[in-house]
Design an enzyme around this catalytic site. Structure first.
Site, PDB file in Angstrom:
ATOM      1  N   ASP A 146       0.854  -1.195   0.000  1.00 32.49           N
ATOM      2  CA  ASP A 146       0.000   0.000   0.000  1.00 32.49           C
ATOM      3  C   ASP A 146       0.888   1.243   0.000  1.00 32.49           C
ATOM      4  O   ASP A 146       1.857   1.310   0.769  1.00 32.49           O
ATOM      5  CB  ASP A 146      -0.853   0.086   1.283  1.00 32.49           C
ATOM      6  N   LYS A 186      -2.635 -22.649  -1.996  1.00 30.95           N
ATOM      7  CA  LYS A 186      -1.642 -22.035  -2.883  1.00 30.95           C
ATOM      8  C   LYS A 186      -0.677 -21.146  -2.090  1.00 30.95           C
ATOM      9  O   LYS A 186      -1.114 -20.316  -1.288  1.00 30.95           O
ATOM     10  CB  LYS A 186      -2.369 -21.189  -3.943  1.00 30.95           C
ATOM     11  N   CYS A 381     -25.555   4.340  25.867  1.00 30.92           N
ATOM     12  CA  CYS A 381     -25.322   5.663  25.285  1.00 30.92           C
ATOM     13  C   CYS A 381     -26.583   6.156  24.569  1.00 30.92           C
ATOM     14  O   CYS A 381     -27.558   6.484  25.237  1.00 30.92           O
ATOM     15  CB  CYS A 381     -24.087   5.643  24.391  1.00 30.92           C
ATOM     16  N   HIS A 507     -20.008   3.710  27.714  1.00 32.94           N
ATOM     17  CA  HIS A 507     -19.828   2.503  26.894  1.00 32.94           C
ATOM     18  C   HIS A 507     -19.169   1.418  27.728  1.00 32.94           C
ATOM     19  O   HIS A 507     -17.968   1.177  27.620  1.00 32.94           O
ATOM     20  CB  HIS A 507     -19.001   2.833  25.659  1.00 32.94           C
ATOM     21  N   GLU A 509     -19.358  -1.645  27.399  1.00 32.61           N
ATOM     22  CA  GLU A 509     -18.879  -2.789  26.617  1.00 32.61           C
ATOM     23  C   GLU A 509     -17.357  -2.752  26.434  1.00 32.61           C
ATOM     24  O   GLU A 509     -16.718  -3.774  26.233  1.00 32.61           O
ATOM     25  CB  GLU A 509     -19.575  -2.834  25.246  1.00 32.61           C
TER      26      GLU A 509
HETATM   27  N1  GLN Z   1     -25.634  10.666  19.718  1.00 33.00           N
HETATM   28  C1  GLN Z   1     -25.611  10.616  21.133  1.00 33.00           C
HETATM   29  C2  GLN Z   1     -24.757  11.723  21.730  1.00 33.00           C
HETATM   30  O1  GLN Z   1     -23.963  12.290  21.047  1.00 33.00           O
HETATM   31  C3  GLN Z   1     -25.142   9.260  21.620  1.00 33.00           C
HETATM   32  C4  GLN Z   1     -23.739   8.966  21.283  1.00 33.00           C
HETATM   33  C5  GLN Z   1     -23.395   7.497  21.373  1.00 33.00           C
HETATM   34  O2  GLN Z   1     -24.280   6.662  21.419  1.00 33.00           O
HETATM   35  N2  GLN Z   1     -22.122   7.173  21.365  1.00 33.00           N
HETATM   36  O3  GLN Z   1     -24.859  12.020  22.898  1.00 33.00           O
END
Ligand code: GLN
Length: 533
Positions: A146, A186, A381, A507, A509
């Site tokens: 690249d 291959k 969120c 978040h 997760e």
């Molecule tokens: N759009 C929403 C905000 O800006 C939620 C953002 C998100 O889910 N990461 O607050």
């Protein structure tokens, strides 16, 4: 000074370099070395924050608020270390810092060039990130050949001179495709890819070959011969039932021994204990039951758009010993028709993060269905914000309630803009980003699940719960389970008279691990298992 393992890729993208890099990190850490992983992304974006999930999948966020490539998520899950802004380098970052220096006059009238200024800047960052480590594993994004990757490959070639050839290992991940017509694997693409690397002066020490079928020994000998590596350094990675088997498989083939031998590090007396990973794989592959989770989002067509959410669901499944069948539901498809009929298969519903108005009414319909039918529902969120909107509209009877992101003219802006963000026109890095503390309410389900009252979680959003509506929504039964006290921001809402109805502004997760599921995901899947029964 750190030693370096450089991971490059050849033939095609999406070979799982990130998983290989994370697995190498797992193995070396388990052998007692202080390690970390770093990702180089050769694109011109300064960070991944301004990228649409349709193009590049999820944006991962670190504690210190960097918006990075999703490979950092793989690394954190594999090596179980908290990474930072330093662990992610892009062309955009390098060029903006070199150009800023040039504007300041730091180069004293010199001509500023890709070599040495850009390549030196890259190397300085690699040295800085390696400080205090035994080994830094560096993955170069993209594929050898690249155009945009050239300065990075040149920089890692020069690193052998800077830190000593004995302190670097080059590991090339390549494809050995199966040709159906010939009924043969291959090796030619791998040979060409290694030639391309050698052309720029990098002689790989190890080849990690992605294949869909087992490679015979004579094939490994052939690759070894043409690519000038010993046969033992031709490692195969077959498609696995779960990515969490990759460290185990690489260890069985001696990859960690080989790297440590090449780096002149002790490799005979510190075999890694992989029993926790073996248990993860075993429980992933042989669960006695399955629960179905509807993932109701806006970017479901891209397989990596909700990568960490999907992984966190699987971690919770491993914990509860159930298989998680994640069924993607395009939220736009829930804007009309019989929503209950479309969602009745689900043992639990998850509404992940997102931006913009498309598909929002579908999410609101899904939340209403879950609330009324007693189906466990988890909002993250944007998902949490829409839980607040749905509750405001349908229970607190604040008709027309909305987030001002979706309807700036709403009569009831239950989700609004933080005052310090009202005048922003530059989109990069301007959200509330990174880790913030949160205090949990002692009598909440969330506090029970966390087993503590003080938590820290990562954020990436612009809009917030509007405190002016807090009293009215609490009166209507919405429970505020977590608050960021220093700024008085509502972070978690839940319902008491519901099997499991929780929304969080952060978040969570991002902090889940295969061997240690996130408490909220564990709680959610626990409720989904109970519902199924
Ligand atoms: N759009 C929403 C905000 O800006 C939620 C953002 C998100 O889910 N990461 O607050």
């Amino acid at each position: 000074m750190a030693k370096y393992v450089f991971i490059t890729g050849g033939v095609v993208s999406s070979l799982g370099k990130g998983i290989t890099a994370g697995s190498v990190g797992t193995l070396l850490k388990k052998r007692g070395f202080k390690i970390s992983n770093l990702k180089v992304d050769p694109y011109l974006n300064v960070d991944a924050g301004t990228m649409n999930p349709f193009q590049h999948g999820e944006v991962f966020v670190t504690d210190d608020g960097a918006e990075t490539d999703l490979d950092l998520g793989h690394y954190e899950r594999f090596i179980d270390e908290t990474l930072s802004e330093k662990n992610s380098i892009t062309t955009g970052k390098i060029y903006s810092s070199v150009i800023a220096k040039e504007r300041r006059g730091d180069y004293l009238g010199g001509t500023v060039q890709v070599i040495p200024h850009i390549t030196n800047n890259i190397q300085e960052r690699l040295i800085e990130a390696g400080k205090d480590l035994d080994i830094l594993i560096v993955e170069i994004g993209g594929t050898v050949g690249d155009i945009e990757g050239q300065p990075f490959l040149e920089a890692i070639r020069q690193m052998a001179n800077r830190v000593g050839r004995e302190n670097v290992v080059y590991c090339h991940v390549t494809l050995v495709p199966w040709l159906e017509a010939a009924k043969e694997l291959k090796t030619k693409p791998t040979q060409h890819s290694v030639q391309e690397l050698r052309r720029i002066g990098i002689l790989p020490n190890i080849l990690v070959c992605r294949t869909s079928r087992p490679m015979e020994d004579d094939m490994k000998h052939k690759i070894a011969l043409f690519c000038t590596v010993p046969s033992e350094a031709v490692i195969e990675v077959k498609d696995e039932a779960t990515i969490y088997n990759v460290p185990i498989s690489l260890h069985k083939q001696g990859l960690d021994d080989l790297i440590l031998k090449y780096l002149g590090l002790e490799y005979k007396n510190n075999q890694p204990d992989l029993s926790d990973w073996e248990r993860v794989v075993d429980r992933y592959i042989n669960p006695p039951a399955t629960v179905k989770i509807a993932l109701v989002g806006k970017y479901v067509q891209h397989k990596d758009a909700y990568l960490s959410v999907v992984e966190a669901l699987h971690h919770a499944g491993i914990y509860h010993n159930v298989k998680i069948d994640v069924v993607s539901v395009e939220s736009e498809d829930l804007e009309s028709g019989d929503v209950a009929e479309k969602l009745k298969f689900a043992d639990g519903i998850l509404i992940p993060g997102g931006f913009g108005t498309r598909g929002i009414e579908g999410m609101l319909n899904a939340i209403k269905y879950a609330r009324e039918s007693g189906t466990p529902i988890f909002g993250i969120c944007l998902g949490m914000q829409m839980m607040v909107v749905e509750y405001a509209r349908n229970v607190a009877k604040l008709h027309d309630a909305h987030s001002i992101e979706m309807n700036p003219a709403t009569l009831h802006p239950v989700i609004h803009l933080m005052s310090e963000q009202e005048h922003i026109d530059n989109l990069g890095g301007t959200m509330r980003l990174g880790a913030y503390p949160c205090d949990l309410m002692p009598n909440s389900r969330t506090a029970k699940e966390y087993g503590t009252l003080k938590i820290s979680e990562r954020h990436r959003h612009r809009y917030e719960f509007n405190n002016e509506y807090r009293g009215r929504l609490e009166q209507a039964g919405l429970k505020i389970a977590g608050v960021c006290t220093e700024r008085n921001l509502v972070e978690i809402v839940e319902l008491e008279n519901h099997p499991w109805f929780t929304g969080c502004q952060f978040h969570c997760e991002l902090k889940s691990r295969p061997v240690r599921p996130h408490p909220l995901f564990a709680g959610f899947i626990g409720a989904a298992v109970a519902k199924k029964k």
